[in-house]
Design a protein around this motif. Structure first.
Motif, PDB file in Angstrom:
ATOM      1  N   SER A 274       4.573  -0.015   1.269  1.00 52.68           N
ATOM      2  CA  SER A 274       3.929   1.289   1.902  1.00 52.68           C
ATOM      3  C   SER A 274       3.907   1.287   3.027  1.00 52.68           C
ATOM      4  O   SER A 274       3.769   0.083   3.763  1.00 52.68           O
ATOM      5  CB  SER A 274       2.713   1.605   1.066  1.00 52.68           C
ATOM      6  OG  SER A 274       1.815   0.810   1.520  1.00 52.68           O
TER       7      SER A 274
ATOM      8  N   TYR B 141       8.231   6.421  -1.218  1.00 53.66           N
ATOM      9  CA  TYR B 141       6.948   6.762  -1.522  1.00 53.66           C
ATOM     10  C   TYR B 141       7.037   8.466  -1.090  1.00 53.66           C
ATOM     11  O   TYR B 141       7.664   8.799  -0.182  1.00 53.66           O
ATOM     12  CB  TYR B 141       5.758   6.217  -0.660  1.00 53.66           C
ATOM     13  CG  TYR B 141       5.405   4.986  -1.234  1.00 53.66           C
ATOM     14  CD1 TYR B 141       4.279   4.684  -2.077  1.00 53.66           C
ATOM     15  CD2 TYR B 141       6.148   3.765  -0.800  1.00 53.66           C
ATOM     16  CE1 TYR B 141       3.850   3.300  -2.620  1.00 53.66           C
ATOM     17  CE2 TYR B 141       5.961   2.363  -1.544  1.00 53.66           C
ATOM     18  CZ  TYR B 141       4.714   2.260  -2.400  1.00 53.66           C
ATOM     19  OH  TYR B 141       4.284   0.997  -2.684  1.00 53.66           O
TER      20      TYR B 141
ATOM     21  N   PRO C 297       1.932   7.177   2.699  1.00 52.10           N
ATOM     22  CA  PRO C 297       2.469   5.936   2.307  1.00 52.10           C
ATOM     23  C   PRO C 297       4.039   5.997   2.696  1.00 52.10           C
ATOM     24  O   PRO C 297       4.891   4.780   2.708  1.00 52.10           O
ATOM     25  CB  PRO C 297       2.335   5.762   0.737  1.00 52.10           C
ATOM     26  CG  PRO C 297       2.067   7.301   0.465  1.00 52.10           C
ATOM     27  CD  PRO C 297       1.363   7.965   1.785  1.00 52.10           C
ATOM     28  N   SER C 298       4.786   7.148   2.739  1.00 55.28           N
ATOM     29  CA  SER C 298       5.786   7.246   3.172  1.00 55.28           C
ATOM     30  C   SER C 298       6.372   6.655   4.440  1.00 55.28           C
ATOM     31  O   SER C 298       5.810   6.582   5.453  1.00 55.28           O
ATOM     32  CB  SER C 298       6.321   8.820   3.129  1.00 55.28           C
ATOM     33  OG  SER C 298       7.769   8.806   3.512  1.00 55.28           O
TER      34      SER C 298
END
Length: 383
Positions: A176, A230, A274-275
């Motif tokens: 992440s 994510y 988290p991306s």
């Protein structure tokens, strides 16, 4: 390659709800609520007669680079464009009105409109070597990022991919944003360029492409290469939940100002998303950044959409406003040529505004209500 069964099962359950929509193409799209509705007459499109459609012709030609291979109904449409090498306004209008049919897009909960935002091509400042000033890495796609094409295992999920990394013989989720910022980062050999502003770098990920000015004044052009798998989480939402910003005051300038005033909290706020996006160099040309359809995006004529509801490549009539103390009507023919992690839902679009200060300002302020009308290929007589 062996893939963890539990990992795939969870992903399949999450994606199955989108599978039916993804199987459709422009001509065979099945109307749904919410989604694309029954055909309308051209007179039902607000402002249709007021747009200079000839300005949208290059965007149609860009879509025609890809659409015939994606949808057989586009083969004749795109072949017909060669008959009009330099069409005037009347010709372009007749072209669209004889080859397409407008359909309204219904939003969530039956709402007739949805959220329209804007994005742009930002300019960052960077260096090919790290220095005290340029110390924030912009990464290329790492070698340990594994992509699994779910369509090879489940035909109903054609076009959907699972991203992760190998751990022994298993595919597990990739790192992440917090993992990467806390030491599980790719090697320095995977750095394309080092920039001087972590917040600008974060917003570059949201925009998907941009330019980096190097110390000698030259420009490096970068574009989206891949993502860590994510879901995107808006940091504006994080700041609203924490009480740092009010919902009605949330905009890109407001978020930037808050982060500038609270440097000790920048990493925590950014890590709430988290991306993580990886980039690749792109050619230094004048055609503009390339969207998800893999064609150049044109300012104020290209939009990002959710392809689960609106097929990529199709023309879309956009009826919205531009931000300001007195919002100005904005009614134009657009082309669905891009996607985005934050662009989810049926009546949802992100308007590409180009580059420069004006584009940045509009993109940062734009959170308007608007209506979408998808133009699908019309049935044509065989006679």
């Amino acid at each position: 390659m062996f893939v963890s069964r539990n990992f795939l099962v969870v992903t399949v359950r999450l994606l199955t709800g989108l599978a039916a929509a993804l199987l459709g193409a422009c001509a065979s799209w099945q109307a749904a609520e919410p989604g694309i509705g029954a055909p309308l007459p051209w007179s039902a499109l607000p402002g249709w007669q007021g747009d200079n459609l000839a300005q949208a012709w290059p965007a149609l030609l860009n879509s025609c680079q890809k659409m015939p291979a994606r949808d057989a109904n586009w083969k004749q449409i795109c072949a017909d464009t060669a008959l009009f090498p330099d069409p005037d306004e009347a010709t372009v209008r007749a072209f669209f009105e004889t080859r397409f049919t407008p359909h309204p897009v219904t939003g969530r909960d039956g709402e007739p409109d949805g959220l329209i935002t804007g994005y742009y091509e930002p300019l960052l400042f960077g260096s090919l070597v790290p220095t005290r000033r340029f110390r924030y890495p912009l990464y290329k796609r790492p070698d340990d990022l594994v992509t699994v094409d779910l369509g090879e295992l489940y035909p109903e999920l054609q076009g959907k991919r699972l991203r992760g990394r190998l751990e022994g013989h298993r595919v597990v989720p990739y790192y992440s944003r917090a993992d990467i910022s806390n030491g599980k980062r790719p090697p320095d050999s995977d750095v394309l360029v080092w920039v001087d502003d972590p917040v600008a770098l974060f917003f570059l990920e949201i925009q998907g492409s941009g330019r980096v000015q190097l110390p000698d004044g030259s420009l490096m052009y970068v574009g989206y290469a891949d993502q860590n798998g994510y879901p995107y989480v808006a940091i504006g939402r994080t700041l609203v939940r924490s009480g740092a910003l009010k919902l009605e005051d949330t905009s890109m300038p407001a978020i930037r100002a808050w982060l500038t005033a609270h440097p000790d909290q920048v990493e925590t706020v950014l890590n709430s998303n988290p991306s993580y996006v990886f980039f690749a160099p792109r050619a230094a040309d004048t055609t503009g950044p390339v969207g998800a359809l893999n064609v150049p995006l044109l300012p104020e004529r290209s939009i990002a959409v959710d392809p689960a509801y609106i097929p990529l490549g199709c023309p879309v009539w956009l009826d919205t406003t531009l931000p300001g103390s007195e919002p100005a009507p904005f009614q134009r023919l657009e082309f669905a040529q891009d996607t985005g992690g934050a662009i989810r839902g049926p009546a949802r679009a992100d308007l590409f505004l180009g580059s420069g200060d004006k584009a940045e300002r509009l993109a940062g302020e734009m959170r308007q209500r608007g209506k979408l009308y998808v133009l699908l290929p019309a049935e044509r007589s065989l006679n």
